[in-house]
Design a protein around this motif. Structure first.
Motif, mmCIF file in Angstrom:
data_model
loop_
_atom_site.group_PDB
_atom_site.id
_atom_site.type_symbol
_atom_site.label_atom_id
_atom_site.label_comp_id
_atom_site.label_asym_id
_atom_site.label_seq_id
_atom_site.Cartn_x
_atom_site.Cartn_y
_atom_site.Cartn_z
ATOM 1 N N VAL A 112 0.898 -1.335 -0.036
ATOM 2 C CA VAL A 112 -0.135 -0.042 -0.069
ATOM 3 C C VAL A 112 0.759 1.144 -0.125
ATOM 4 O O VAL A 112 1.685 1.385 0.853
ATOM 5 C CB VAL A 112 -1.073 0.044 1.285
ATOM 6 C CG1 VAL A 112 -1.629 1.481 1.113
ATOM 7 C CG2 VAL A 112 -2.000 -1.009 1.119
ATOM 8 N N VAL A 113 0.761 2.160 -0.859
ATOM 9 C CA VAL A 113 1.244 3.460 -0.918
ATOM 10 C C VAL A 113 0.392 4.435 -0.696
ATOM 11 O O VAL A 113 -0.512 4.757 -1.363
ATOM 12 C CB VAL A 113 1.900 3.678 -2.600
ATOM 13 C CG1 VAL A 113 2.684 5.040 -2.347
ATOM 14 C CG2 VAL A 113 2.862 2.538 -2.852
ATOM 15 N N PRO A 114 0.297 5.147 0.419
ATOM 16 C CA PRO A 114 -0.441 6.343 0.726
ATOM 17 C C PRO A 114 -0.279 7.382 -0.237
ATOM 18 O O PRO A 114 0.929 7.689 -0.778
ATOM 19 C CB PRO A 114 0.103 6.924 2.137
ATOM 20 C CG PRO A 114 0.554 5.394 2.964
ATOM 21 C CD PRO A 114 1.216 4.773 1.481
ATOM 22 N N LEU A 115 -1.250 8.153 -0.458
ATOM 23 C CA LEU A 115 -1.422 9.209 -1.478
ATOM 24 C C LEU A 115 -1.971 10.533 -0.936
ATOM 25 O O LEU A 115 -2.679 10.481 0.094
ATOM 26 C CB LEU A 115 -2.480 9.009 -2.812
ATOM 27 C CG LEU A 115 -1.934 7.385 -3.701
ATOM 28 C CD1 LEU A 115 -3.070 7.253 -4.698
ATOM 29 C CD2 LEU A 115 -0.451 7.971 -4.353
ATOM 30 N N PRO A 116 -1.577 11.611 -1.527
ATOM 31 C CA PRO A 116 -2.311 12.793 -0.960
ATOM 32 C C PRO A 116 -3.704 12.786 -1.130
ATOM 33 O O PRO A 116 -4.388 12.186 -1.840
ATOM 34 C CB PRO A 116 -1.723 13.920 -1.800
ATOM 35 C CG PRO A 116 -0.622 13.335 -2.590
ATOM 36 C CD PRO A 116 -0.825 11.989 -2.525
ATOM 37 N N SER A 117 -4.395 13.288 -0.142
ATOM 38 C CA SER A 117 -5.838 13.453 -0.031
ATOM 39 C C SER A 117 -6.441 13.982 -1.137
ATOM 40 O O SER A 117 -6.152 15.078 -1.773
ATOM 41 C CB SER A 117 -6.253 14.407 1.090
ATOM 42 O OG SER A 117 -7.563 14.085 1.119
ATOM 43 N N LEU A 118 -7.680 13.322 -1.688
ATOM 44 C CA LEU A 118 -8.361 13.829 -2.578
ATOM 45 C C LEU A 118 -9.471 14.636 -2.258
ATOM 46 O O LEU A 118 -10.379 15.012 -3.001
ATOM 47 C CB LEU A 118 -8.979 12.466 -3.396
ATOM 48 C CG LEU A 118 -8.069 11.529 -3.850
ATOM 49 C CD1 LEU A 118 -9.024 10.216 -4.729
ATOM 50 C CD2 LEU A 118 -6.966 12.080 -5.033
ATOM 51 N N HIS A 119 -9.605 15.028 -0.983
ATOM 52 C CA HIS A 119 -10.549 15.339 -0.242
ATOM 53 C C HIS A 119 -10.274 16.867 0.357
ATOM 54 O O HIS A 119 -11.006 17.704 0.303
ATOM 55 C CB HIS A 119 -11.252 14.672 0.944
ATOM 56 C CG HIS A 119 -11.385 13.348 0.475
ATOM 57 N ND1 HIS A 119 -12.337 13.088 -0.378
ATOM 58 C CD2 HIS A 119 -10.918 12.143 0.873
ATOM 59 C CE1 HIS A 119 -12.388 11.515 -0.565
ATOM 60 N NE2 HIS A 119 -11.328 11.176 0.268
ATOM 61 N N SER A 120 -8.949 17.103 0.434
ATOM 62 C CA SER A 120 -8.670 18.251 1.069
ATOM 63 C C SER A 120 -6.981 18.684 0.795
ATOM 64 O O SER A 120 -6.340 17.653 0.454
ATOM 65 C CB SER A 120 -8.805 18.212 2.663
ATOM 66 O OG SER A 120 -7.924 17.542 3.373
ATOM 67 N N ALA A 121 -6.546 19.772 1.264
ATOM 68 C CA ALA A 121 -5.229 20.244 1.165
ATOM 69 C C ALA A 121 -4.109 19.649 2.155
ATOM 70 O O ALA A 121 -3.080 19.705 2.151
ATOM 71 C CB ALA A 121 -4.832 21.558 1.058
#
Length: 253
Positions: free
Chosen positions: A199-208
């Motif tokens: 699993v590779v965490p990614l920047p949020s698609l919901h907020s900055a």
């Protein structure tokens, strides 16, 4: 003389009458790393590409140029093709991300690699400790990029040291390696990987703010990240004792 199936890297070792164990010991003496026989075997067969630090060390060890020793790695693109066609599953909720990361941990049987200095989720860290405690053959690698950012991670690292002595080996392999990259300009990497899944965490698609999304990978992609993490740890500064861990500052944001 080697057979046609043997790489120049393997032939160079055989020309010096070295076993895998002897070659790895000499290589680590040159690089200061912690490479093992499984890595050297994978480099020789071309299943894995050798990192720059170990390339330089092997060139010194065998007194041969890199374009000869590593032609079989650089001229084949099987892993690259597999990664190009890798299919990932996107998760977009924090709870699902933590669940996916924990699933990687609980499913690990051979290798568990974790990178980054920001972990603090209790259930996830507890799962890592349980996996290490219950599976003595599991090879666990943690790569820190700078000191821990949270007290929970610092305490977790101490508990890992209490569960296993990094100086000990099982079946000739170090089963706990904790390394720290003194960052400089090195970018921090975040992932958890086993031999089966990653699993590779990614920047949020919901907020900055934050990293509450991620991508789940399997197959060659997961195996590639295991290799990435182990190479990164071999090039890092190893933390060999509980005192080494306890002396780390907790570098909060």
């Amino acid at each position: 003389m080697g057979t046609p199936a043997e790489s120049a890297l393997k032939r160079a070792r055989l020309e010096k009458n070295l076993t895998l164990e002897e070659a790895v010991a000499l290589l680590n003496a040159i690089t200061g790393g912690t490479s093992d026989t499984s890595q050297l075997s994978a480099w020789e067969s071309g299943r894995r590409r050798t990192g720059l630090r170990n390339r330089r060390g092997l060139c010194d060890l065998y007194d041969k140029p890199g374009d000869l020793l590593f032609a079989h790695q650089d001229g084949q693109h099987g892993v690259a093709r597999a990664l190009h066609h890798a299919q990932g599953t996107l998760v977009t909720r924090w709870a699902d991300l933590v669940e996916a990361m924990t699933s990687v941990v609980t499913g690990a049987r051979e290798h568990l690699v974790v990178t980054g200095s920001r972990s603090r989720e209790k259930g996830y860290l507890d799962a890592i400790e349980t996996a290490v405690a219950q599976n003595p053959d599991l090879v666990h690698t943690r790569v820190l990029y700078g000191p821990p950012r949270h007290q929970e991670l610092a305490e977790h690292l101490t508990r890992l040291m209490e569960l296993r002595d990094p100086a000990e080996r099982r079946n000739g392999v170090r089963t706990l390696s904790i390394g720290i990259v003194d960052r400089g300009e090195t970018l921090e990497r975040f992932f958890v990987a086993s031999e089966k899944q990653a699993v590779v965490p990614l920047p949020s698609l919901h907020s900055a703010d934050g990293f509450d999304c991620g991508i789940v990978l399997d197959g060659e992609a997961a195996a590639g990240l295991v290799h990435h993490g182990r190479e990164a740890c071999a090039a890092a500064r190893l933390l060999g004792t509980i005192r080494d861990v306890r002396d780390l500052p907790v570098r909060r944001r």
